[in-house]
Design a protein around this motif. Structure first.
Motif, PDB file in Angstrom:
ATOM      1  N   ASP A  46      88.541  56.472 -45.828  1.00 14.55           N
ATOM      2  CA  ASP A  46      89.567  57.457 -45.524  1.00 14.55           C
ATOM      3  C   ASP A  46      89.374  57.892 -44.076  1.00 14.55           C
ATOM      4  O   ASP A  46      88.560  57.314 -43.358  1.00 14.55           O
ATOM      5  CB  ASP A  46      89.489  58.656 -46.481  1.00 14.55           C
ATOM      6  N   GLN A  47      90.109  58.897 -43.625  1.00 12.36           N
ATOM      7  CA  GLN A  47      90.008  59.308 -42.230  1.00 12.36           C
ATOM      8  C   GLN A  47      88.609  59.813 -41.877  1.00 12.36           C
ATOM      9  O   GLN A  47      88.195  59.739 -40.727  1.00 12.36           O
ATOM     10  CB  GLN A  47      91.067  60.356 -41.866  1.00 12.36           C
ATOM     11  N   PHE A  48      87.851  60.282 -42.840  1.00 14.33           N
ATOM     12  CA  PHE A  48      86.506  60.784 -42.560  1.00 14.33           C
ATOM     13  C   PHE A  48      85.500  59.645 -42.404  1.00 14.33           C
ATOM     14  O   PHE A  48      84.568  59.744 -41.618  1.00 14.33           O
ATOM     15  CB  PHE A  48      86.052  61.749 -43.666  1.00 14.33           C
ATOM     16  N   SER A  49      85.683  58.573 -43.143  1.00  9.75           N
ATOM     17  CA  SER A  49      84.737  57.460 -43.054  1.00  9.75           C
ATOM     18  C   SER A  49      85.003  56.567 -41.844  1.00  9.75           C
ATOM     19  O   SER A  49      84.214  55.690 -41.537  1.00  9.75           O
ATOM     20  CB  SER A  49      84.774  56.613 -44.333  1.00  9.75           C
ATOM     21  N   GLN A  50      86.085  56.816 -41.139  1.00 10.06           N
ATOM     22  CA  GLN A  50      86.412  56.005 -39.973  1.00 10.06           C
ATOM     23  C   GLN A  50      85.624  56.417 -38.741  1.00 10.06           C
ATOM     24  O   GLN A  50      85.796  55.838 -37.672  1.00 10.06           O
ATOM     25  CB  GLN A  50      87.913  56.086 -39.688  1.00 10.06           C
ATOM     26  N   ASP A  51      84.727  57.391 -38.859  1.00  9.24           N
ATOM     27  CA  ASP A  51      83.977  57.849 -37.691  1.00  9.24           C
ATOM     28  C   ASP A  51      82.709  57.036 -37.436  1.00  9.24           C
ATOM     29  O   ASP A  51      82.014  57.268 -36.461  1.00  9.24           O
ATOM     30  CB  ASP A  51      83.633  59.336 -37.824  1.00  9.24           C
ATOM     31  N   HIS A  52      82.402  56.068 -38.277  1.00 13.67           N
ATOM     32  CA  HIS A  52      81.200  55.260 -38.071  1.00 13.67           C
ATOM     33  C   HIS A  52      81.353  53.915 -38.782  1.00 13.67           C
ATOM     34  O   HIS A  52      81.861  53.852 -39.887  1.00 13.67           O
ATOM     35  CB  HIS A  52      79.956  55.988 -38.591  1.00 13.67           C
ATOM     36  N   ASP A  53      80.930  52.861 -38.090  1.00 14.76           N
ATOM     37  CA  ASP A  53      80.910  51.510 -38.670  1.00 14.76           C
ATOM     38  C   ASP A  53      82.235  51.134 -39.318  1.00 14.76           C
ATOM     39  O   ASP A  53      82.280  50.558 -40.400  1.00 14.76           O
ATOM     40  CB  ASP A  53      79.758  51.378 -39.678  1.00 14.76           C
ATOM     41  N   TRP A  54      83.304  51.453 -38.635  1.00 16.34           N
ATOM     42  CA  TRP A  54      84.640  51.191 -39.160  1.00 16.34           C
ATOM     43  C   TRP A  54      85.505  50.724 -37.997  1.00 16.34           C
ATOM     44  O   TRP A  54      85.365  51.188 -36.876  1.00 16.34           O
ATOM     45  CB  TRP A  54      85.234  52.466 -39.751  1.00 16.34           C
ATOM     46  N   GLY A  55      86.392  49.820 -38.257  1.00 20.31           N
ATOM     47  CA  GLY A  55      87.328  49.377 -37.235  1.00 20.31           C
ATOM     48  C   GLY A  55      87.557  47.888 -37.321  1.00 20.31           C
ATOM     49  O   GLY A  55      87.082  47.218 -38.249  1.00 20.31           O
ATOM     50  N   PRO A  56      88.287  47.336 -36.357  1.00 17.76           N
ATOM     51  CA  PRO A  56      88.607  45.915 -36.398  1.00 17.76           C
ATOM     52  C   PRO A  56      87.349  45.062 -36.323  1.00 17.76           C
ATOM     53  O   PRO A  56      86.502  45.258 -35.455  1.00 17.76           O
ATOM     54  CB  PRO A  56      89.501  45.708 -35.174  1.00 17.76           C
ATOM     55  N   GLY A  57      87.222  44.174 -37.264  1.00 18.29           N
ATOM     56  CA  GLY A  57      86.080  43.267 -37.286  1.00 18.29           C
ATOM     57  C   GLY A  57      86.067  42.464 -38.575  1.00 18.29           C
ATOM     58  O   GLY A  57      86.726  42.822 -39.544  1.00 18.29           O
ATOM     59  N   PHE A  58      85.354  41.376 -38.542  1.00 18.26           N
ATOM     60  CA  PHE A  58      85.233  40.510 -39.710  1.00 18.26           C
ATOM     61  C   PHE A  58      83.966  39.684 -39.575  1.00 18.26           C
ATOM     62  O   PHE A  58      83.323  39.675 -38.517  1.00 18.26           O
ATOM     63  CB  PHE A  58      86.469  39.601 -39.870  1.00 18.26           C
ATOM     64  N   GLY A  98      75.299  44.635 -36.458  1.00 15.45           N
ATOM     65  CA  GLY A  98      75.164  43.337 -37.072  1.00 15.45           C
ATOM     66  C   GLY A  98      75.943  43.163 -38.361  1.00 15.45           C
ATOM     67  O   GLY A  98      75.729  42.214 -39.095  1.00 15.45           O
ATOM     68  N   ARG A  99      76.847  44.074 -38.622  1.00 13.27           N
ATOM     69  CA  ARG A  99      77.628  44.016 -39.862  1.00 13.27           C
ATOM     70  C   ARG A  99      78.811  43.066 -39.790  1.00 13.27           C
ATOM     71  O   ARG A  99      79.314  42.605 -40.797  1.00 13.27           O
ATOM     72  CB  ARG A  99      78.128  45.432 -40.170  1.00 13.27           C
ATOM     73  N   VAL A 100      79.267  42.791 -38.575  1.00  9.40           N
ATOM     74  CA  VAL A 100      80.367  41.848 -38.367  1.00  9.40           C
ATOM     75  C   VAL A 100      79.929  40.818 -37.332  1.00  9.40           C
ATOM     76  O   VAL A 100      78.988  41.046 -36.578  1.00  9.40           O
ATOM     77  CB  VAL A 100      81.652  42.570 -37.907  1.00  9.40           C
ATOM     78  N   GLY A 101      80.606  39.673 -37.321  1.00  5.95           N
ATOM     79  CA  GLY A 101      80.284  38.632 -36.359  1.00  5.95           C
ATOM     80  C   GLY A 101      80.038  37.305 -37.051  1.00  5.95           C
ATOM     81  O   GLY A 101      80.480  37.082 -38.174  1.00  5.95           O
ATOM     82  N   ALA A 102      79.307  36.436 -36.358  1.00  4.11           N
ATOM     83  CA  ALA A 102      79.024  35.087 -36.869  1.00  4.11           C
ATOM     84  C   ALA A 102      77.654  35.052 -37.532  1.00  4.11           C
ATOM     85  O   ALA A 102      76.676  35.542 -36.975  1.00  4.11           O
ATOM     86  CB  ALA A 102      79.087  34.077 -35.729  1.00  4.11           C
ATOM     87  N   PHE A 103      77.608  34.461 -38.715  1.00 11.76           N
ATOM     88  CA  PHE A 103      76.369  34.384 -39.487  1.00 11.76           C
ATOM     89  C   PHE A 103      76.151  32.987 -40.009  1.00 11.76           C
ATOM     90  O   PHE A 103      77.079  32.287 -40.304  1.00 11.76           O
ATOM     91  CB  PHE A 103      76.426  35.358 -40.672  1.00 11.76           C
TER      92      PHE A 103
END
Length: 103
Positions: A46-58, A98-103
């Motif tokens: 929700d809007q509160f959880s978007q303040d950390h480790d959130w956003g465009p990525g895969f 390290g939560r998103v990127g190439a693995f």
């Protein structure tokens, strides 16, 4: 917007062309998605959880063999993608590194 929807759109608009252009022949060998213990992965963001480790990525997963061949270049290409997309910016904490990127 939910994080999984943002991740999917970001992948389709930025990730798919990146793979086709720079990693032609590997597109069908790379798995893409978003995993982890973040609220966005569970659909509870929700809007509160978007303040950390959130956003465009895969995430992009390779076999060990393919990672040896293209992993470093794929990781660099991923890092060159914009951190802002559709007005959202990936905000990453040390814990979420390290939560998103190439693995």
């Amino acid at each position: 917007m939910k994080g999984l929807d943002l991740a999917e759109q970001f992948y389709r608009e930025r990730g798919v062309p990146l793979l086709a252009e720079k990693f032609h022949g590997y597109e069908d060998r790379i798995a893409a998605g978003l995993i982890g213990d973040g609220s966005d992965c569970y659909g509870f963001d929700d809007q509160f959880s978007q303040d950390h480790d959130w956003g465009p990525g895969f995430c992009l997963w390779l076999t060990d063999e393919d990672y040896k061949k293209i992993g470093k270049k794929l990781a660099q290409a991923y890092q060159a993608l914009p951190i802002e997309y559709m007005g959202y910016t990936r905000d990453q904490s040390d814990w979420g590194s390290g939560r998103v990127g190439a693995f």
